[in-house]
Design an enzyme around this catalytic site. Sequence first.
Site, PDB file in Angstrom:
ATOM      1  N   GLU A  19       0.805  -1.224   0.000  1.00 47.91           N
ATOM      2  CA  GLU A  19       0.000   0.000   0.000  1.00 47.91           C
ATOM      3  C   GLU A  19       0.838   1.275   0.000  1.00 47.91           C
ATOM      4  O   GLU A  19       0.496   2.245  -0.663  1.00 47.91           O
ATOM      5  CB  GLU A  19      -0.946   0.020   1.208  1.00 47.91           C
ATOM      6  CG  GLU A  19      -2.119  -0.934   1.076  1.00 47.91           C
ATOM      7  CD  GLU A  19      -3.126  -0.749   2.193  1.00 47.91           C
ATOM      8  OE1 GLU A  19      -3.398   0.410   2.572  1.00 47.91           O
ATOM      9  OE2 GLU A  19      -3.637  -1.757   2.708  1.00 47.91           O
ATOM     10  N   ASP A  92      -2.594  -4.317   3.367  1.00 51.04           N
ATOM     11  CA  ASP A  92      -2.750  -4.569   4.802  1.00 51.04           C
ATOM     12  C   ASP A  92      -3.718  -5.713   5.086  1.00 51.04           C
ATOM     13  O   ASP A  92      -4.669  -5.961   4.331  1.00 51.04           O
ATOM     14  CB  ASP A  92      -3.243  -3.306   5.519  1.00 51.04           C
ATOM     15  CG  ASP A  92      -2.167  -2.233   5.562  1.00 51.04           C
ATOM     16  OD1 ASP A  92      -1.001  -2.542   5.277  1.00 51.04           O
ATOM     17  OD2 ASP A  92      -2.502  -1.078   5.878  1.00 51.04           O
ATOM     18  N   ASP A  94      -6.437  -6.371   6.661  1.00 49.59           N
ATOM     19  CA  ASP A  94      -7.731  -6.012   7.224  1.00 49.59           C
ATOM     20  C   ASP A  94      -8.719  -5.877   6.069  1.00 49.59           C
ATOM     21  O   ASP A  94      -8.384  -6.153   4.914  1.00 49.59           O
ATOM     22  CB  ASP A  94      -7.642  -4.721   8.052  1.00 49.59           C
ATOM     23  CG  ASP A  94      -7.035  -3.548   7.275  1.00 49.59           C
ATOM     24  OD1 ASP A  94      -7.049  -3.588   6.020  1.00 49.59           O
ATOM     25  OD2 ASP A  94      -6.559  -2.596   7.907  1.00 49.59           O
ATOM     26  N   GLU A  96     -10.099  -3.266   4.596  1.00 47.99           N
ATOM     27  CA  GLU A  96      -9.732  -2.282   3.580  1.00 47.99           C
ATOM     28  C   GLU A  96      -8.606  -2.818   2.704  1.00 47.99           C
ATOM     29  O   GLU A  96      -8.624  -2.660   1.479  1.00 47.99           O
ATOM     30  CB  GLU A  96      -9.313  -0.961   4.238  1.00 47.99           C
ATOM     31  CG  GLU A  96     -10.426  -0.240   4.968  1.00 47.99           C
ATOM     32  CD  GLU A  96     -11.584   0.140   4.060  1.00 47.99           C
ATOM     33  OE1 GLU A  96     -11.341   0.591   2.935  1.00 47.99           O
ATOM     34  OE2 GLU A  96     -12.744  -0.024   4.488  1.00 47.99           O
ATOM     35  N   TYR A 309       1.664  -5.068  12.962  1.00 48.75           N
ATOM     36  CA  TYR A 309       0.551  -4.291  12.405  1.00 48.75           C
ATOM     37  C   TYR A 309      -0.248  -3.626  13.518  1.00 48.75           C
ATOM     38  O   TYR A 309      -0.564  -4.249  14.534  1.00 48.75           O
ATOM     39  CB  TYR A 309      -0.350  -5.198  11.580  1.00 48.75           C
ATOM     40  CG  TYR A 309      -1.359  -4.458  10.745  1.00 48.75           C
ATOM     41  CD1 TYR A 309      -0.958  -3.453   9.876  1.00 48.75           C
ATOM     42  CD2 TYR A 309      -2.711  -4.752  10.825  1.00 48.75           C
ATOM     43  CE1 TYR A 309      -1.877  -2.761   9.101  1.00 48.75           C
ATOM     44  CE2 TYR A 309      -3.642  -4.078  10.050  1.00 48.75           C
ATOM     45  CZ  TYR A 309      -3.213  -3.078   9.193  1.00 48.75           C
ATOM     46  OH  TYR A 309      -4.136  -2.392   8.430  1.00 48.75           O
ATOM     47  N   ARG A 311      -3.319  -2.106  13.587  1.00 43.84           N
ATOM     48  CA  ARG A 311      -4.790  -2.077  13.645  1.00 43.84           C
ATOM     49  C   ARG A 311      -5.276  -3.472  14.014  1.00 43.84           C
ATOM     50  O   ARG A 311      -5.377  -4.349  13.168  1.00 43.84           O
ATOM     51  CB  ARG A 311      -5.392  -1.619  12.311  1.00 43.84           C
ATOM     52  CG  ARG A 311      -5.025  -0.183  11.964  1.00 43.84           C
ATOM     53  CD  ARG A 311      -5.718   0.305  10.709  1.00 43.84           C
ATOM     54  NE  ARG A 311      -5.306   1.666  10.386  1.00 43.84           N
ATOM     55  CZ  ARG A 311      -4.312   1.976   9.565  1.00 43.84           C
ATOM     56  NH1 ARG A 311      -3.633   1.005   8.960  1.00 43.84           N
ATOM     57  NH2 ARG A 311      -3.995   3.230   9.324  1.00 43.84           N
ATOM     58  N   HIS A 354      -5.265 -11.639  13.591  1.00 41.33           N
ATOM     59  CA  HIS A 354      -4.316 -10.582  13.938  1.00 41.33           C
ATOM     60  C   HIS A 354      -3.584 -10.915  15.225  1.00 41.33           C
ATOM     61  O   HIS A 354      -4.073 -11.655  16.073  1.00 41.33           O
ATOM     62  CB  HIS A 354      -5.040  -9.252  14.110  1.00 41.33           C
ATOM     63  CG  HIS A 354      -5.591  -8.710  12.827  1.00 41.33           C
ATOM     64  ND1 HIS A 354      -4.794  -8.208  11.831  1.00 41.33           N
ATOM     65  CD2 HIS A 354      -6.859  -8.600  12.381  1.00 41.33           C
ATOM     66  CE1 HIS A 354      -5.547  -7.810  10.825  1.00 41.33           C
ATOM     67  NE2 HIS A 354      -6.803  -8.043  11.139  1.00 41.33           N
TER      68      HIS A 354
END
Length: 704
Positions: A19, A92, A94, A96, A309, A311, A354
């Site tokens: 990203e 990433d 997640d 998104e 990570y 988040r 995660h």
Amino acid sequence: MFKNRTEKNKKQNTLLIVESPAKAKTIERYLGSGYSVAASIGHLIDLPKSRIGIDLEDNFEPEYITVRGKAKILKELASKAAKADHILLASDNDREGEAISFHLKVFLEKKNSSTKIERIIFNEITPAAIKEAIESPMEIDLGKVNAQKARRVLDRIVGYNLSPLLWKKVKNGLSAGRVQSVALRLICEREKEVEDFVPEEYWSLSAELKKGKNNFTVQLYLNKGEKPVFPDKKSVDALISELAGKDFIVREIKKSEKRSQPRPPYTTSKLQQDAANRLGFTSRKTMQIAQQLYEGINIGAGRVGLISYMRTDSTRISNQAIEDVRKFIKENYPKDLPENPINYSPSKQAQGAHEAIRPTYSQYTPDYVKEYLTKDQQKLYAIIWERFVSSQMKNAITETTTVDIECGESVFRTSITKIKEKGYQKVLKILAAKEKTVKIPSLKEKDTLDLIEFKPEQHFTQGPARYTDASIVKALEEKGIGRPSTYAPIISLLIDRYYVARKNKQLVPNLLGKIINEILINSFSNILDVNFTAGMERKLDEVEESKENWYEMVGEFYDPFKKQLDHVMETLESIKGVMDEKTDYVCEKCEKPMMKKLGRFGYFLACSGFPDCKNTKSIPLADCPKSGCNGKIVAKKKQGGKGKEFYGCSNYPECDFISHVKPSSKKCSECGYFMVEKYSKERSTYYSCSNQDCKNSKNTGEEE
């Protein structure tokens, strides 16, 4: 570094797409020949901004287009992909990120149908994690993609329907969001509790005693066998009279031992809370710095991703990370290494894929990396490192000595706590609890003590505290509203829209925020209901787990929402102009009165003669203090309205006066410069002179 993989596919050219450019730069160091790394720089394909972009008649199918300004990046990626034999999508881990990978795959497959495209995920940017990810490619997780799609469609439906309602009934340019509006409701409800609270008086009683040469203070604990209650000074004075002349005798000395456990490593919300409370960081600042630490920092030998990570709502730790930290503890704190690793139970809504937020290498201590980091990066990294390493260490053991001292029918108490074994607290610096230094002389039971004086003290009950960044994030998490990636944007959006202001680190709703909240609650009480919003989050989780069909879920929401929206649009009375305020300023162009209005970048003055006269200007805050200048100090921002606000003279460039602290209308009684409003925990709000050469500039200004 990836010798086996490279030899096996030495003729292949593999393109890895992440990203961010910073992340690409770090990963590129770890890859051998045959690999190239490129960055998408976030979403390249998304819903259009100029229209709703949802087919409401066909299962809410979204209309995806190339994001404005991203066509060049997409073209460059397509060009690089055309030269590649293998494409790895590494956005990433997640929802998104999964959506970014999905849209890229669809786009690139159309351009290069024969090229193999796979998804890889990793929780940290280290050679081992990247190698493991490359050796274990996977398919796109359509559950995550559909959950992101559902959330995007829901937010678009709410935003693109409620916003026009607010334009028509309140003022142009307003907007409303599905989750942000619920957060606004919480802040407004707390503000009402603060405003409605009526403090009540009460008193406490302590006594200063003496043994030998040592004085110490004890607090009244019991009176006639019950907890003491003194509603006024008269009642506490009555007890003082009753105890006058009576001896203070040590009745009991007790010792108790307490074991305190280390806390689990950070989740996103807990990191934001501690960064706010310990470091004074906003949620947005915390996430920006965490992103930098995750994507990679140059620490001399090269770029390294320093944390995993950022988040996440999970406290899970990988076996590899456990081995790494236990090895570090064994080498540096051998007596504080537990026999077995410590496991922490995840919350019900935590996503097991995660890990918690942790340092990638335990041996990179805060002191080791300090010289390579900015001050803010070092502070945030330090608390992440401390929290993680301490989470795998032994308990701390404290011993508390409690002394009960009898006087008549009253019992006074004091206690002192000493650390017997520091355990996990040995690695805590920034996160260390502040110890209260209480000293008491050596005492034994039946000792008689001398009274120096009684100390009655007046108090008032404290009302509910306004939300701060830390406490609103905690509330959102506890109520199941939003997800780790949304906490910081929620707060930022409310502030950017001028619905909420951050004052002395507290979140206070503005008049506009209160008006919007009242309209939305009265008109769409179910959508702004905390339980309803939390239920929607759970349904999105079910979509991700493929237990719920995304467009059926959206349909269940949309039909009743649309009926209510149409009803409100017809029946709600317009309150346009309610935010406009008359002022004493006169338009220099047409001499009509100027009105105070709220615009995209805050309040400003506009001529009441609009549209015939379109004159606007910034609101004067104070007179320019420069000698011979008759200008006014106004709020300014850098070009484009971005960046931190500062204050300068309206006569710029002729006058170059600048202040980074907001002026007030008050003038200094000593030198005539404007006063600035400041805040401290000790003094609350106070005023100080903006002239550094004035004695009133040294925190001696007029108290508010």
